[in-house]
Enzyme design. Structure first.
Site, short mmCIF file in Angstrom:
data_model
loop_
_atom_site.label_atom_id
_atom_site.label_comp_id
_atom_site.label_asym_id
_atom_site.label_seq_id
_atom_site.Cartn_x
_atom_site.Cartn_y
_atom_site.Cartn_z
N HIS A 37 23.76 11.47 -6.79
CA HIS A 37 23.01 12.69 -7.54
C HIS A 37 22.74 12.28 -8.95
CE1 HIS A 37 22.45 17.07 -8.32
NE2 HIS A 37 23.03 16.82 -9.37
N TYR A 44 24.02 29.27 -13.76
CA TYR A 44 24.02 29.76 -12.31
C TYR A 44 23.92 31.39 -11.98
CZ TYR A 44 25.21 24.99 -11.10
OH TYR A 44 25.39 23.62 -10.77
N ASP A 75 18.82 17.51 -11.55
CA ASP A 75 20.00 18.68 -11.09
C ASP A 75 19.14 19.80 -11.91
OD1 ASP A 75 22.60 19.49 -10.43
OD2 ASP A 75 22.46 20.35 -12.24
#
Length: 439
Positions: A413, A360, A228
């Site tokens: 994931h 982010y 990730d």
């Protein structure tokens, strides 16, 4: 560099990170190496300033904070169930009520706190930012060194169950030659690497800080594995410090053509590649809401998630539903429920909903984002989930020196949690390859 004995280490009178306290036992005699193994490096590398010092810590969440969590869950103001069945509009109310009640009445944070505290933990300050990390020395004197980097909405907890098998493979039926000394940091703004002290903590900046951490610990050659966010940070470490990195291993990597390249038909794709592009299209259309919020208004989001444990639970558990192997009907069918709640608890007790989302924001607003990324020339291995990942090898190879590629038929994931045996086996295979080639 002058070596300092444990008694010479200056520990701050007030813990540098709320929720963690200095551990007197670790200060006096730890980190303790196995008989015949070298003294753990953190103590070798202590410098006389707070910026360069490395200090032992252990987690100690106050009982009042645990009681407060339970009281807040009990006082949750629940919304009426919205139209639409299943998870299409978000986490179903009935499911979340049940999980929250289990969190309140049955789940025991102290079990996971003890599990984390069973491993040597430290903090140091790099570029003014507190960095928390686990540092486990293998009993094998010839062990290689490996950094493990988590992502969002994960934490160092992703790797706790891998520590034994990676650091002491002989004790787990493996080969001593596969042993690693482990450094497992919390990304700035996540877990106990807080508070976030300044803007600008992009993947590149974090990578630079982590290479400094490895230098501070005295490691000349090491590997790195990341998933990730870690799959962005790890290659940046290769770009910034290729002299010291022996290899970069990633999972949940995202490397695909641009939307423009896809739309104008400049590229011919194979059937397998088209499946991945369709998966990414679904993600963009149906699952990117969280990303837009975190990348534009992380502070506003933080008010709700820092005040409401059920809000924090829903925000994270949704990702474990959407990103795990689709064969799992519920998140806990893919990842143990106790671990899911431990991870959410870590975000809750550290109050890092907003600061973890900040990565982010930094990514979207990075002034260097449109510049061409230099190629990572360090040998790189990729583990790809055929159920969830979207990366196309041709594009990954443009930015990375890929020498190893594995496709997992199962798991999604969160490979370290869903298919730990597959991930460990792939890491071992990759690092055997790069170690042999660099010998």
């Amino acid at each position: 560099m002058t070596k300092r004995e444990p008694s010479q280490i200056r520990v701050p009178k007030t813990p540098a990170v709320p929720g963690m306290t200095p551990d007197p036992e670790q200060i006096r005699g730890a980190p303790v190496a196995a008989a015949g193994a070298p003294m753990p490096r953190p103590l070798d590398a202590v410098r006389p300033t707070d910026e360069g010092g490395v200090f032992p810590f252990r987690i100690a969440v106050a009982q009042a904070d645990i009681d407060d969590l339970k009281e807040r869950i009990a006082r949750t103001r629940w919304p009426a169930e919205s139209p639409g069945a299943g998870w299409s509009r978000g986490v179903p109310t009935d499911y979340l009520r049940g999980l929250a009640e289990y969190w309140r009445t049955t789940y025991d944070w102290r079990d996971h706190e003890a599990k984390l505290n069973a491993n040597p933990q430290f903090t140091t300050t790099i570029d003014g930012q507190i960095i928390h990390f686990l540092h486990i020395r293998s009993p094998e004197p010839d062990a290689k060194t490996l950094m493990l980097i988590h992502g969002w909405p994960g934490s160092v907890l992703e790797f706790v169950d891998l520590i034994g098998v990676l650091s002491d493979p002989r004790a787990h039926g493996g080969d001593a030659s596969d042993a690693f000394h482990l450094v497992i940091p919390s990304i700035p703004g996540h877990g106990f690497s807080r508070p976030l002290t300044d803007a600008g903590w992009t993947s590149r900046h974090i990578a630079k800080a982590f290479t400094e951490l490895m230098s501070r610990l005295g490691y000349e050659r090491y590997g790195v594995q990341g998933g990730d966010a870690g799959a962005f940070i790890a290659p940046w470490m290769g770009r910034l410090d290729p002299t010291h990195l022996v290899g970069v291993h990633v999972n949940a990597l995202v490397q695909i053509p641009s939307v423009m390249q896809i739309m104008v038909g400049l590229v011919v794709f194979s059937k397998a590649e088209r499946v991945r592009l369709e998966r990414f299209k679904h993600f963009r259309e149906e699952q990117m809401g969280y990303l837009h919020v975190q990348a534009t208004r992380p502070k506003t989001l933080a008010y709700g998630l820092t005040d409401s444990p059920v809000g924090q639970l829903a925000w994270i558990i949704e990702k474990f539903k959407e990103w795990t192997d689709p064969a799992a009907a519920l998140p806990e069918d893919a990842v143990d429920r106790e671990h899911l709640l431990a991870n959410v608890s870590l975000y809750w007790f550290t109050g890092t909903a907003g600061s973890s989302a900040n990565l982010y924001y930094e990514t979207l607003h990075d002034p260097d984002a449109k510049k061409r990324i230099p190629r990572n020339t360090v040998p790189t291995g990729v583990a790809l989930s055929l159920t969830q990942d979207v990366t196309i090898r041709r594009w990954a190879e443009r930015e990375n020196n890929i020498v190893h590629w594995t496709e997992f038929e199962h798991g999604g994931h969160f490979a370290a949690l869903e298919v730990p045996e597959l991930l460990v086996a792939d890491m071992r295979k990759f690092f055997r390859l790069v170690s042999a080639n660099s010998a």
